[in-house]
Structures are given as C-alpha cells and as structure tokens.
Motif scaffolding. Structure first.
Motif, PDB file in Angstrom:
ATOM      1  N   UNK A   1       4.977   5.014   2.417  1.00 28.64           N
ATOM      2  CA  UNK A   1       5.279   6.247   3.145  1.00 28.64           C
ATOM      3  C   UNK A   1       5.941   5.944   4.487  1.00 28.64           C
ATOM      4  N   UNK A   2       5.415   4.950   5.208  1.00 27.16           N
ATOM      5  CA  UNK A   2       5.970   4.583   6.516  1.00 27.16           C
ATOM      6  C   UNK A   2       7.421   4.124   6.384  1.00 27.16           C
ATOM      7  N   UNK A   3       7.674   3.199   5.466  1.00 27.35           N
ATOM      8  CA  UNK A   3       9.024   2.659   5.278  1.00 27.35           C
ATOM      9  C   UNK A   3       9.970   3.756   4.789  1.00 27.35           C
ATOM     10  N   UNK A   4       9.549   4.500   3.773  1.00 28.38           N
ATOM     11  CA  UNK A   4      10.394   5.547   3.197  1.00 28.38           C
ATOM     12  C   UNK A   4      10.775   6.577   4.251  1.00 28.38           C
ATOM     13  N   UNK A   5       9.790   7.056   5.006  1.00 28.16           N
ATOM     14  CA  UNK A   5      10.056   8.088   6.008  1.00 28.16           C
ATOM     15  C   UNK A   5      10.979   7.580   7.112  1.00 28.16           C
ATOM     16  N   UNK A   6      10.813   6.335   7.527  1.00 28.34           N
ATOM     17  CA  UNK A   6      11.676   5.766   8.565  1.00 28.34           C
ATOM     18  C   UNK A   6      13.115   5.650   8.067  1.00 28.34           C
ATOM     19  N   UNK A   7      13.292   5.221   6.829  1.00 32.29           N
ATOM     20  CA  UNK A   7      14.635   5.087   6.268  1.00 32.29           C
ATOM     21  C   UNK A   7      15.268   6.443   5.985  1.00 32.29           C
ATOM     22  N   UNK A   8      14.455   7.426   5.647  1.00 31.09           N
ATOM     23  CA  UNK A   8      14.962   8.762   5.318  1.00 31.09           C
ATOM     24  C   UNK A   8      15.395   9.552   6.546  1.00 31.09           C
ATOM     25  N   UNK A   9      14.899   9.189   7.724  1.00 33.53           N
ATOM     26  CA  UNK A   9      15.224   9.945   8.940  1.00 33.53           C
ATOM     27  C   UNK A   9      16.729   9.916   9.202  1.00 33.53           C
ATOM     28  N   UNK A  10      17.358  11.076   9.119  1.00 32.92           N
ATOM     29  CA  UNK A  10      18.797  11.191   9.322  1.00 32.92           C
ATOM     30  C   UNK A  10      19.614  10.846   8.085  1.00 32.92           C
TER      31      UNK A  10
ATOM     32  N   UNK B   1       0.820  -1.207   0.000  1.00 32.85           N
ATOM     33  CA  UNK B   1       0.000   0.000   0.000  1.00 32.85           C
ATOM     34  C   UNK B   1       0.860   1.266   0.000  1.00 32.85           C
ATOM     35  N   UNK B   2       0.245   2.349  -0.443  1.00 37.33           N
ATOM     36  CA  UNK B   2       0.933   3.640  -0.427  1.00 37.33           C
ATOM     37  C   UNK B   2       1.282   4.043   1.007  1.00 37.33           C
ATOM     38  N   UNK B   3       0.397   3.751   1.935  1.00 34.96           N
ATOM     39  CA  UNK B   3       0.662   4.067   3.348  1.00 34.96           C
ATOM     40  C   UNK B   3       1.898   3.314   3.847  1.00 34.96           C
ATOM     41  N   UNK B   4       2.031   2.045   3.448  1.00 37.91           N
ATOM     42  CA  UNK B   4       3.215   1.268   3.822  1.00 37.91           C
ATOM     43  C   UNK B   4       4.469   1.889   3.201  1.00 37.91           C
TER      44      UNK B   4
ATOM     45  N   UNK C   1       2.339   3.335  -7.610  1.00 39.79           N
ATOM     46  CA  UNK C   1       1.524   4.261  -6.817  1.00 39.79           C
ATOM     47  C   UNK C   1       2.443   5.169  -6.010  1.00 39.79           C
ATOM     48  N   UNK C   2       3.593   4.608  -5.589  1.00 36.88           N
ATOM     49  CA  UNK C   2       4.570   5.376  -4.818  1.00 36.88           C
ATOM     50  C   UNK C   2       5.946   4.737  -4.998  1.00 36.88           C
TER      51      UNK C   2
ATOM     52  N   UNK D   1      20.827   6.800   7.127  1.00 38.46           N
ATOM     53  CA  UNK D   1      21.906   7.429   7.888  1.00 38.46           C
ATOM     54  C   UNK D   1      23.125   6.532   8.060  1.00 38.46           C
ATOM     55  N   UNK D   2      23.017   5.268   7.667  1.00 40.73           N
ATOM     56  CA  UNK D   2      24.146   4.341   7.725  1.00 40.73           C
ATOM     57  C   UNK D   2      24.848   4.207   6.383  1.00 40.73           C
ATOM     58  N   UNK D   3      24.354   4.942   5.368  1.00 43.60           N
ATOM     59  CA  UNK D   3      24.964   4.924   4.051  1.00 43.60           C
ATOM     60  C   UNK D   3      24.422   3.864   3.114  1.00 43.60           C
ATOM     61  N   UNK D   4      23.329   3.178   3.505  1.00 44.42           N
ATOM     62  CA  UNK D   4      22.756   2.121   2.670  1.00 44.42           C
ATOM     63  C   UNK D   4      21.693   2.731   1.748  1.00 44.42           C
ATOM     64  N   UNK D   5      21.842   2.552   0.418  1.00 44.25           N
ATOM     65  CA  UNK D   5      20.839   3.045  -0.527  1.00 44.25           C
ATOM     66  C   UNK D   5      19.619   2.110  -0.577  1.00 44.25           C
ATOM     67  N   UNK D   6      18.425   2.684  -0.601  1.00 44.63           N
ATOM     68  CA  UNK D   6      17.166   1.941  -0.649  1.00 44.63           C
ATOM     69  C   UNK D   6      16.284   2.479  -1.764  1.00 44.63           C
ATOM     70  N   UNK D   7      15.484   1.581  -2.350  1.00 44.40           N
ATOM     71  CA  UNK D   7      14.404   1.956  -3.261  1.00 44.40           C
ATOM     72  C   UNK D   7      13.126   1.405  -2.638  1.00 44.40           C
ATOM     73  N   UNK D   8      12.134   2.254  -2.476  1.00 45.57           N
ATOM     74  CA  UNK D   8      10.844   1.833  -1.919  1.00 45.57           C
ATOM     75  C   UNK D   8       9.824   1.940  -3.030  1.00 45.57           C
ATOM     76  N   UNK D   9       9.063   0.850  -3.255  1.00 45.74           N
ATOM     77  CA  UNK D   9       8.164   0.765  -4.388  1.00 45.74           C
ATOM     78  C   UNK D   9       6.811   0.166  -3.966  1.00 45.74           C
ATOM     79  N   UNK D  10       5.758   0.764  -4.415  1.00 43.86           N
ATOM     80  CA  UNK D  10       4.393   0.210  -4.234  1.00 43.86           C
ATOM     81  C   UNK D  10       3.795   0.095  -5.630  1.00 43.86           C
ATOM     82  N   UNK D  11       3.856  -1.103  -6.185  1.00 44.42           N
ATOM     83  CA  UNK D  11       3.423  -1.303  -7.572  1.00 44.42           C
ATOM     84  C   UNK D  11       1.938  -1.107  -7.751  1.00 44.42           C
ATOM     85  N   UNK D  12       1.571  -0.706  -8.969  1.00 50.14           N
ATOM     86  CA  UNK D  12       0.165  -0.579  -9.348  1.00 50.14           C
ATOM     87  C   UNK D  12      -0.492  -1.958  -9.278  1.00 50.14           C
ATOM     88  N   UNK D  13      -1.733  -2.000  -8.909  1.00 50.60           N
ATOM     89  CA  UNK D  13      -2.453  -3.261  -8.977  1.00 50.60           C
ATOM     90  C   UNK D  13      -3.024  -3.415 -10.374  1.00 50.60           C
ATOM     91  N   UNK D  14      -3.164  -4.664 -10.800  1.00 53.86           N
ATOM     92  CA  UNK D  14      -3.637  -4.925 -12.164  1.00 53.86           C
ATOM     93  C   UNK D  14      -5.069  -4.512 -12.349  1.00 53.86           C
TER      94      UNK D  14
END
Length: 136
Positions: free
Chosen positions: A92-101, A87-90, A115-116, A123-136
């Motif tokens: 946002x939650x994951x992205x914001x937590x990883x982005x902090x710092x 979900x988009x809410x998920x 969708x997102x 903050x530890x230097x690890x690159x992340x991609x957060x994806x919420x795919x479109x539903x069919x």
C-alpha cells in the motif's frame, strides 16, 4: 549474472529518483550530471545539470537511469518495473507513493496469487507493478 532495469527520463531523472528513494525505501548511490564530465561538451548548456547516470539501491537490487539526450526521449511501453514486497502495508505504501500524480491501471487488491497486487504508471510515465505474494 545480474539484471537491472535502466530507465530513461525526459529531463526529470533526479526528481523521479528522489521520489523512488523515498517510496521504495532505497538509497541513491549515484547521481552524476553531465556537468564536470567529458560528456559535458556533447550536450546543450541547459542540459549540463541533467543526469548522465543514476543508481538507486533497494534491498540489494538496483535501478539505474539517466535523462535521455534532448530529442531522444520516448515514453516507456511494453514493460513495467516490478516490485515485490513482504507485507500488504508495504504494498500500500509503495503503490500509493507511485500513484501520486500518476495513473492507476489496476487498483491494488487481493488476487489468487497475491495478498495485494496493483499496476500504476507514475507521474514520470514509468509503469510499475506492485506485488505482495502469498506466504506458503
């Protein structure tokens, strides 16, 4: 066959995995320091409590990691840990937590495939991609 990312940290693996456990809704299954293992004799005294091996399980998948030995840590480059959520809410939650710092490379936003989607280096230097795919 199973393929899992293995991350190296500059002495802060335990701290990072506690953040990932909370941010990703996972469970730390292993957090093994050098202390008390045969590896203890091969690290400096101040490194004994650093992590030799960690395993975090999230939704049937695993991320593993350790603290790189002193003088052997290199910042990750040329790769990202990709997280796909339902979900988009998920997202946002994951992205914001990883982005902090950390630093946002691409803000979380709708794309033609998602969708997102967003990219962040935590903050530890690890690159992340957060994806919420479109539903069919």
């Amino acid at each position: 066959m199973q393929i899992n990312p293995y991350l190296y940290f500059d002495g802060n693996c335990e701290e990072a995995f506690k953040l990932y456990e909370k941010a990703l809704g996972g469970k730390i299954m292993a957090m093994l320091p050098h202390e008390g293992t045969p590896a203890e004799q091969h690290v400096p005294a101040e490194w004994k409590k650093k992590i030799m091996h960690a395993r975090l399980e999230v939704g049937g998948e695993a991320i593993m990691a350790s603290d790189a030995p002193p003088g052997h840590y290199a910042k990750p480059q040329g790769s990202s840990v990709s997280v796909t959520v339902k979900t988009k809410a998920d997202a946002e939650k994951v992205f914001n937590a990883l982005a902090e710092g950390g630093s946002v490379t691409m803000p979380l936003a709708a794309t033609f495939w998602s969708v997102a989607f967003g990219m962040v280096t935590d903050k530890y230097g690890v690159p992340w991609m957060v994806n919420c795919e479109q539903t069919a």
